[in-house]
Motif scaffolding. Structure first.
Motif, PDB file in Angstrom:
ATOM      1  N   TYR A  34      72.157  15.514  65.181  1.00  9.53           N
ATOM      2  CA  TYR A  34      72.874  14.375  65.773  1.00  9.53           C
ATOM      3  C   TYR A  34      73.487  13.538  64.639  1.00  9.53           C
ATOM      4  N   GLN A  35      74.107  14.260  63.699  1.00  9.07           N
ATOM      5  CA  GLN A  35      74.712  13.641  62.525  1.00  9.07           C
ATOM      6  C   GLN A  35      75.765  14.620  62.033  1.00  9.07           C
ATOM      7  N   THR A  36      76.937  14.133  61.686  1.00  9.23           N
ATOM      8  CA  THR A  36      77.946  15.047  61.132  1.00  9.23           C
ATOM      9  C   THR A  36      77.515  15.454  59.727  1.00  9.23           C
ATOM     10  N   ILE A  37      78.010  16.595  59.249  1.00  7.08           N
ATOM     11  CA  ILE A  37      77.607  17.048  57.910  1.00  7.08           C
ATOM     12  C   ILE A  37      78.273  16.199  56.826  1.00  7.08           C
ATOM     13  N   TYR A  38      79.301  15.410  57.222  1.00  3.16           N
ATOM     14  CA  TYR A  38      79.986  14.573  56.222  1.00  3.16           C
ATOM     15  C   TYR A  38      79.638  13.078  56.385  1.00  3.16           C
ATOM     16  N   ALA A  39      78.557  12.783  57.134  1.00  2.00           N
ATOM     17  CA  ALA A  39      78.156  11.384  57.343  1.00  2.00           C
ATOM     18  C   ALA A  39      77.767  10.738  56.014  1.00  2.00           C
ATOM     19  N   LYS A  40      78.277   9.525  55.751  1.00  2.00           N
ATOM     20  CA  LYS A  40      78.017   8.843  54.473  1.00  2.00           C
ATOM     21  C   LYS A  40      77.621   7.387  54.636  1.00  2.00           C
ATOM     22  N   ASN A  41      78.404   6.645  55.432  1.00  5.36           N
ATOM     23  CA  ASN A  41      78.220   5.190  55.512  1.00  5.36           C
ATOM     24  C   ASN A  41      77.365   4.816  56.710  1.00  5.36           C
ATOM     25  N   GLU A  42      76.126   4.405  56.437  1.00 10.63           N
ATOM     26  CA  GLU A  42      75.195   4.129  57.536  1.00 10.63           C
ATOM     27  C   GLU A  42      75.618   2.894  58.330  1.00 10.63           C
ATOM     28  N   GLY A  43      75.479   2.983  59.656  1.00 15.66           N
ATOM     29  CA  GLY A  43      75.837   1.829  60.470  1.00 15.66           C
ATOM     30  C   GLY A  43      76.081   2.140  61.935  1.00 15.66           C
ATOM     31  N   ALA A  44      76.018   3.428  62.329  1.00  9.88           N
ATOM     32  CA  ALA A  44      76.305   3.791  63.720  1.00  9.88           C
ATOM     33  C   ALA A  44      75.018   3.936  64.524  1.00  9.88           C
ATOM     34  N   VAL A  45      75.075   3.552  65.809  1.00  6.67           N
ATOM     35  CA  VAL A  45      73.923   3.754  66.695  1.00  6.67           C
ATOM     36  C   VAL A  45      74.162   4.940  67.633  1.00  6.67           C
ATOM     37  N   ALA A  46      75.289   5.613  67.444  1.00  3.42           N
ATOM     38  CA  ALA A  46      75.591   6.844  68.183  1.00  3.42           C
ATOM     39  C   ALA A  46      76.486   7.684  67.285  1.00  3.42           C
ATOM     40  N   ALA A  47      76.349   8.997  67.388  1.00  2.03           N
ATOM     41  CA  ALA A  47      77.138   9.876  66.515  1.00  2.03           C
ATOM     42  C   ALA A  47      78.580   9.959  66.995  1.00  2.03           C
ATOM     43  N   PRO A  48      79.534  10.088  66.047  1.00  4.49           N
ATOM     44  CA  PRO A  48      80.919  10.402  66.440  1.00  4.49           C
ATOM     45  C   PRO A  48      80.940  11.902  66.766  1.00  4.49           C
ATOM     46  N   THR A  49      80.734  12.222  68.029  1.00  6.75           N
ATOM     47  CA  THR A  49      80.275  13.572  68.407  1.00  6.75           C
ATOM     48  C   THR A  49      81.288  14.694  68.200  1.00  6.75           C
ATOM     49  N   ALA A  50      82.582  14.414  68.177  1.00  2.39           N
ATOM     50  CA  ALA A  50      83.555  15.494  67.939  1.00  2.39           C
ATOM     51  C   ALA A  50      83.310  16.130  66.574  1.00  2.39           C
ATOM     52  N   GLY A  51      82.808  15.338  65.641  1.00  2.71           N
ATOM     53  CA  GLY A  51      82.569  15.846  64.292  1.00  2.71           C
ATOM     54  C   GLY A  51      81.334  16.719  64.168  1.00  2.71           C
ATOM     55  N   LEU A  52      80.469  16.725  65.194  1.00  4.52           N
ATOM     56  CA  LEU A  52      79.231  17.502  65.120  1.00  4.52           C
ATOM     57  C   LEU A  52      79.494  19.006  65.069  1.00  4.52           C
TER      58      LEU A  52
END
Length: 349
Positions: free
Chosen positions: A172-190
């Motif tokens: 439930y995290q994109t492989i390019y996630a870097k900047n912490e701050g979301a309470v839900a994943a940007p799901t298209a990127g999954l």
């Protein structure tokens, strides 16, 4: 347009509660905006639709473990605390949702973890379920974050009726996630795997990373029939000079500019210059995109399948056209595409 125009029958069995086995092997529907033509593919086939110097805009926000369970002082009742956003780092003030809310009043203390690893005090009521809490913690910010990491759970959407697992922390995290701050994943990127990104890179595709910290407002139900009256919650977004440069180079070269996800689309449409180019920004947006809408930056997008009458479905209809979108969704239900956060994807070109 009216909200009721975005109703459709979605069987509960199509709501995906588990991710696909491999990130890039979920199904992919390709929708052609000009003709309404639909193709059925696998996500890794997205590679075939992009060429040298095309641009993909990715939202690199990182999901933090926002769902915590605490015990109320004296009664010991279990309270779910959903961390929405940090209001003040020094004072450790947070905006949260609590459940059950009726039991939580200003002045109450909440204890987290078997050995009370964290303690918080309720300092304000914000909405019926919303509270402001202050964590009473004397250690460093690093230690505080580590405790949140230990106590918090991956904030899977409520429709997933199972407990979060260690695998969810990764999936439930994109492989390019870097900047912490979301309470839900940007799901298209999954759906992007390292291998697929490498192959896109070798093909000459450029990646522009933007940040939009996804809040729960994205999923808030629309309660007005007249869409012009709906108000979105504000979400923070950041577009760097470098991201703007990559995107604008693609625009000038008349290349395919693809917004990966509705959150990337909202971020870029919230920072457009007078000559319809992307501007660097560090700001908050409460932009709600609904038909008719003239998009300035992206000419294609990747998105998941959204639920009926959601702001996300409304945005897709603005981009792909209302008839095309509702027809594609009818086909998706018939063909048993998987919907929502862990579901399948759609490429609109």
């Amino acid at each position: 347009m009216k909200l009721s125009q975005f109703k459709f029958n979605l069987p509960e069995s199509l709501l995906a509660s588990e991710p696909s086995e491999q990130r890039d092997e979920s199904r992919l529907m390709v929708l052609h905006r000009d003709s309404g033509k639909i193709e059925h593919k696998i996500f890794k086939d997205a590679l075939d639709y992009f060429d040298d110097k095309d641009v993909m805009i990715l939202n690199n926000t990182k999901v933090f473990p926002a769902r915590m369970y605490g015990n109320k002082e004296k009664t010991g009742a279990t309270i779910e605390v959903f961390l929405l956003r940090e209001l003040n780092k020094e004072l450790r003030l947070w905006d949260v949702l609590v459940d059950p809310a009726r039991k939580i009043r200003v002045g109450n203390k909440l204890y987290f973890g078997d050995d009370d690893l964290l303690v918080a005090e309720v300092v304000d009521n914000t909405t019926s379920r919303g509270r402001t809490i202050r964590f009473l913690f004397d250690g460093t910010d690093e230690e505080f974050r580590r405790n949140i990491e230990i106590l918090g759970e991956t904030p899977l959407p409520k429709y997933i009726k199972r407990k979060a697992t260690p695998e969810d922390k990764f999936r439930y995290q994109t492989i390019y996630a870097k900047n912490e701050g979301a309470v839900a994943a940007p799901t298209a990127g999954l759906h992007f795997s390292r291998e697929l990104m490498k192959r896109l890179e070798l093909k000459g595709v450029d990646f522009a990373e933007v940040t939009l910290h996804v809040g729960l407002g994205t999923f808030r139900t629309v309660e007005v029939e007249d869409l012009t009256k709906h108000k979105m919650d504000s979400e923070q977004f950041i577009i760097t000079d470098e991201a703007a440069r990559i995107v604008n180079k693609g625009i000038d070269a008349k290349k395919r500019i693809c917004a990966v996800g509705t959150t990337s689309m909202r971020a870029i449409e919230s920072s457009v210059s007078a000559d319809r180019h992307l501007k660097a920004a560090n700001d908050w947006t409460s932009k709600f995109i609904y038909p008719p809408y003239d998009f300035s930056i992206a000419n294609s997008m990747i998105t998941n399948f959204h639920t009926p009458e959601s702001t996300l479905l409304v945005m897709i209809a603005a981009f792909a056209g209302y008839e095309n979108t509702m027809n594609a969704y009818e086909v998706a239900v018939k063909e048993k595409y998987r919907f929502y956060s862990y579901g399948d994807a759609m490429l609109i070109i």
